[in-house]
Design a protein around this motif. Structure first.
Motif, PDB file in Angstrom:
ATOM      1  N   VAL A  18       0.855  -1.191   0.000  1.00 32.58           N
ATOM      2  CA  VAL A  18       0.000   0.000   0.000  1.00 32.58           C
ATOM      3  C   VAL A  18       0.889   1.239   0.000  1.00 32.58           C
ATOM      4  O   VAL A  18       1.717   1.423   0.896  1.00 32.58           O
ATOM      5  CB  VAL A  18      -0.938   0.017   1.222  1.00 32.58           C
ATOM      6  CG1 VAL A  18      -1.836   1.246   1.193  1.00 32.58           C
ATOM      7  CG2 VAL A  18      -1.774  -1.258   1.277  1.00 32.58           C
ATOM      8  N   ASN A  19       0.735   2.043  -1.012  1.00 35.60           N
ATOM      9  CA  ASN A  19       1.519   3.276  -1.165  1.00 35.60           C
ATOM     10  C   ASN A  19       3.015   3.012  -1.047  1.00 35.60           C
ATOM     11  O   ASN A  19       3.756   3.769  -0.416  1.00 35.60           O
ATOM     12  CB  ASN A  19       1.066   4.332  -0.150  1.00 35.60           C
ATOM     13  CG  ASN A  19      -0.394   4.665  -0.295  1.00 35.60           C
ATOM     14  OD1 ASN A  19      -0.941   4.601  -1.399  1.00 35.60           O
ATOM     15  ND2 ASN A  19      -1.040   5.008   0.798  1.00 35.60           N
ATOM     16  N   GLY A  20       3.439   1.883  -1.589  1.00 40.21           N
ATOM     17  CA  GLY A  20       4.852   1.535  -1.604  1.00 40.21           C
ATOM     18  C   GLY A  20       5.355   0.807  -0.378  1.00 40.21           C
ATOM     19  O   GLY A  20       6.538   0.480  -0.292  1.00 40.21           O
ATOM     20  N   GLY A  87      -1.171   8.115  -0.814  1.00 36.04           N
ATOM     21  CA  GLY A  87      -0.043   7.848  -1.704  1.00 36.04           C
ATOM     22  C   GLY A  87       0.276   9.017  -2.614  1.00 36.04           C
ATOM     23  O   GLY A  87       1.398   9.140  -3.110  1.00 36.04           O
ATOM     24  N   LEU A  88      -0.699   9.886  -2.852  1.00 31.54           N
ATOM     25  CA  LEU A  88      -0.446  11.078  -3.662  1.00 31.54           C
ATOM     26  C   LEU A  88       0.293  12.150  -2.873  1.00 31.54           C
ATOM     27  O   LEU A  88       0.810  13.097  -3.449  1.00 31.54           O
ATOM     28  CB  LEU A  88      -1.766  11.679  -4.170  1.00 31.54           C
ATOM     29  CG  LEU A  88      -2.581  10.828  -5.124  1.00 31.54           C
ATOM     30  CD1 LEU A  88      -3.818  11.599  -5.577  1.00 31.54           C
ATOM     31  CD2 LEU A  88      -1.753  10.398  -6.320  1.00 31.54           C
ATOM     32  N   ALA A  89       0.337  11.990  -1.573  1.00 34.34           N
ATOM     33  CA  ALA A  89       0.936  13.016  -0.722  1.00 34.34           C
ATOM     34  C   ALA A  89       2.287  12.614  -0.165  1.00 34.34           C
ATOM     35  O   ALA A  89       2.879  13.346   0.600  1.00 34.34           O
ATOM     36  CB  ALA A  89       0.004  13.326   0.444  1.00 34.34           C
ATOM     37  N   SER A  90       2.782  11.442  -0.539  1.00 30.22           N
ATOM     38  CA  SER A  90       4.022  10.966   0.062  1.00 30.22           C
ATOM     39  C   SER A  90       5.213  11.136  -0.863  1.00 30.22           C
ATOM     40  O   SER A  90       5.058  11.192  -2.081  1.00 30.22           O
ATOM     41  CB  SER A  90       3.878   9.494   0.452  1.00 30.22           C
ATOM     42  OG  SER A  90       3.657   8.712  -0.699  1.00 30.22           O
ATOM     43  N   GLY A  91       6.351  11.214  -0.265  1.00 33.62           N
ATOM     44  CA  GLY A  91       7.618  11.248  -0.981  1.00 33.62           C
ATOM     45  C   GLY A  91       7.695  12.335  -2.027  1.00 33.62           C
ATOM     46  O   GLY A  91       7.349  13.488  -1.774  1.00 33.62           O
ATOM     47  N   HIS A  96       2.345  17.179  -5.745  1.00 32.93           N
ATOM     48  CA  HIS A  96       1.718  16.555  -6.900  1.00 32.93           C
ATOM     49  C   HIS A  96       0.819  17.553  -7.629  1.00 32.93           C
ATOM     50  O   HIS A  96       0.093  18.320  -6.993  1.00 32.93           O
ATOM     51  CB  HIS A  96       0.898  15.343  -6.440  1.00 32.93           C
ATOM     52  CG  HIS A  96       0.577  14.440  -7.558  1.00 32.93           C
ATOM     53  ND1 HIS A  96      -0.462  14.687  -8.419  1.00 32.93           N
ATOM     54  CD2 HIS A  96       1.169  13.316  -7.988  1.00 32.93           C
ATOM     55  CE1 HIS A  96      -0.497  13.730  -9.323  1.00 32.93           C
ATOM     56  NE2 HIS A  96       0.483  12.880  -9.072  1.00 32.93           N
ATOM     57  N   PRO A  97       0.870  17.570  -8.963  1.00 29.84           N
ATOM     58  CA  PRO A  97       0.078  18.541  -9.728  1.00 29.84           C
ATOM     59  C   PRO A  97      -1.424  18.452  -9.458  1.00 29.84           C
ATOM     60  O   PRO A  97      -2.113  19.469  -9.518  1.00 29.84           O
ATOM     61  CB  PRO A  97       0.403  18.220 -11.187  1.00 29.84           C
ATOM     62  CG  PRO A  97       1.108  16.929 -11.188  1.00 29.84           C
ATOM     63  CD  PRO A  97       1.683  16.726  -9.822  1.00 29.84           C
ATOM     64  N   LEU A  98      -1.936  17.280  -9.147  1.00 27.43           N
ATOM     65  CA  LEU A  98      -3.365  17.167  -8.841  1.00 27.43           C
ATOM     66  C   LEU A  98      -3.701  17.919  -7.548  1.00 27.43           C
ATOM     67  O   LEU A  98      -4.697  18.633  -7.484  1.00 27.43           O
ATOM     68  CB  LEU A  98      -3.759  15.699  -8.675  1.00 27.43           C
ATOM     69  CG  LEU A  98      -4.433  15.037  -9.852  1.00 27.43           C
ATOM     70  CD1 LEU A  98      -4.663  13.563  -9.576  1.00 27.43           C
ATOM     71  CD2 LEU A  98      -5.704  15.726 -10.257  1.00 27.43           C
ATOM     72  N   THR A 114     -13.611  14.056  -2.237  1.00 27.66           N
ATOM     73  CA  THR A 114     -12.319  14.414  -2.819  1.00 27.66           C
ATOM     74  C   THR A 114     -11.342  13.241  -2.962  1.00 27.66           C
ATOM     75  O   THR A 114     -10.730  13.093  -4.034  1.00 27.66           O
ATOM     76  CB  THR A 114     -11.675  15.570  -2.033  1.00 27.66           C
ATOM     77  OG1 THR A 114     -12.604  16.659  -1.998  1.00 27.66           O
ATOM     78  CG2 THR A 114     -10.380  16.021  -2.674  1.00 27.66           C
ATOM     79  N   PRO A 115     -11.165  12.374  -1.977  1.00 25.88           N
ATOM     80  CA  PRO A 115     -10.207  11.276  -2.176  1.00 25.88           C
ATOM     81  C   PRO A 115     -10.565  10.385  -3.380  1.00 25.88           C
ATOM     82  O   PRO A 115      -9.682  10.020  -4.165  1.00 25.88           O
ATOM     83  CB  PRO A 115     -10.294  10.485  -0.865  1.00 25.88           C
ATOM     84  CG  PRO A 115     -10.746  11.488   0.138  1.00 25.88           C
ATOM     85  CD  PRO A 115     -11.699  12.384  -0.609  1.00 25.88           C
ATOM     86  N   GLY A 116     -11.837  10.064  -3.521  1.00 28.53           N
ATOM     87  CA  GLY A 116     -12.252   9.237  -4.655  1.00 28.53           C
ATOM     88  C   GLY A 116     -12.083   9.955  -5.982  1.00 28.53           C
ATOM     89  O   GLY A 116     -11.643   9.367  -6.971  1.00 28.53           O
ATOM     90  N   VAL A 117     -12.395  11.239  -6.004  1.00 27.40           N
ATOM     91  CA  VAL A 117     -12.232  12.036  -7.225  1.00 27.40           C
ATOM     92  C   VAL A 117     -10.748  12.108  -7.587  1.00 27.40           C
ATOM     93  O   VAL A 117     -10.377  11.928  -8.755  1.00 27.40           O
ATOM     94  CB  VAL A 117     -12.819  13.447  -7.052  1.00 27.40           C
ATOM     95  CG1 VAL A 117     -12.449  14.340  -8.227  1.00 27.40           C
ATOM     96  CG2 VAL A 117     -14.333  13.391  -6.868  1.00 27.40           C
ATOM     97  N   LEU A 118      -9.907  12.344  -6.600  1.00 28.09           N
ATOM     98  CA  LEU A 118      -8.464  12.428  -6.866  1.00 28.09           C
ATOM     99  C   LEU A 118      -7.924  11.118  -7.432  1.00 28.09           C
ATOM    100  O   LEU A 118      -7.128  11.118  -8.380  1.00 28.09           O
ATOM    101  CB  LEU A 118      -7.702  12.803  -5.590  1.00 28.09           C
ATOM    102  CG  LEU A 118      -7.779  14.260  -5.179  1.00 28.09           C
ATOM    103  CD1 LEU A 118      -7.212  14.444  -3.766  1.00 28.09           C
ATOM    104  CD2 LEU A 118      -7.018  15.151  -6.159  1.00 28.09           C
TER     105      LEU A 118
END
Length: 178
Positions: A18-20, A87-91, A96-98, A114-118
């Motif tokens: 999960v998320n790496g 996972g979009l917010a890590s590392g 992230h452009p989104l 928002t999480p599902g849309v992202l």
């Protein structure tokens, strides 16, 4: 969950990334992936709305493809890669452009959807460039925003589309146009 004397532990060992990060978690046979993510891995960014796969709030990526985690059993994710909104917010994805595009375009209202849309937008942008408004609306048609903030969401995905190649240089994408 503990078992008493003479009771059998029917939980199943689920190994997933999960998320790496690799995880090995014991799950009830009928436990959803959303429950496992939220309750056992404490990844509460994945929201559970309708619990029928209709609203899209629970959308995560399973091996890069969006799934409704409220409908997927945790045991079905065994051996797979899961990406959540965290996972979009890590590392390297911290800017992230989104995420930037959603902020720039005020695409957040109450934030429940928002999480599902992202995650749906991430899947779309990982596979296609040069999206039309119609392309975005069709892709996001399974994600319901009860605040009806769709204009900001569409503008945000368009902005991320324009900035994706510059800001996500190592992102491999394949054209899966329908």
């Amino acid at each position: 969950m503990t078992t008493g004397p003479g009771e059998r532990d029917e939980r199943i060992l689920v190994r997933l990334r999960v998320n790496g990060v690799e995880h090995a978690v014991r799950a009830e046979p009928r436990e959803s992936l959303a429950e496992l993510l939220r309750e056992k891995l404490r990844l509460t960014g994945t929201h559970v709305g309708c619990e029928q796969g209709v609203c899209g709030a629970c959308t995560v990526l399973l091996d890069g493809a969006s799934v409704r985690s409220c409908l997927l059993l945790a045991v079905q994710a065994d051996g797979h890669e899961v990406t959540t909104v965290e996972g979009l917010a890590s590392g390297a994805s911290a800017s992230h452009p989104l995420r930037r595009a959603f902020t720039d375009n005020h695409a957040l209202q109450c934030g429940f959807c928002t999480p599902g849309v992202l995650m749906t937008a991430y899947e779309l942008l990982s596979t296609r460039r040069g999206l039309s408004e119609r392309d975005i609306r069709v892709a996001l048609s399974g994600n319901l925003c009860r605040c009806t903030g769709y204009q900001g969401i569409i503008a945000a995905v368009r902005q991320a589309d324009e900035q994706w190649e510059r800001d996500v240089p190592d992102q491999q994408h394949t054209d899966r146009q329908h």
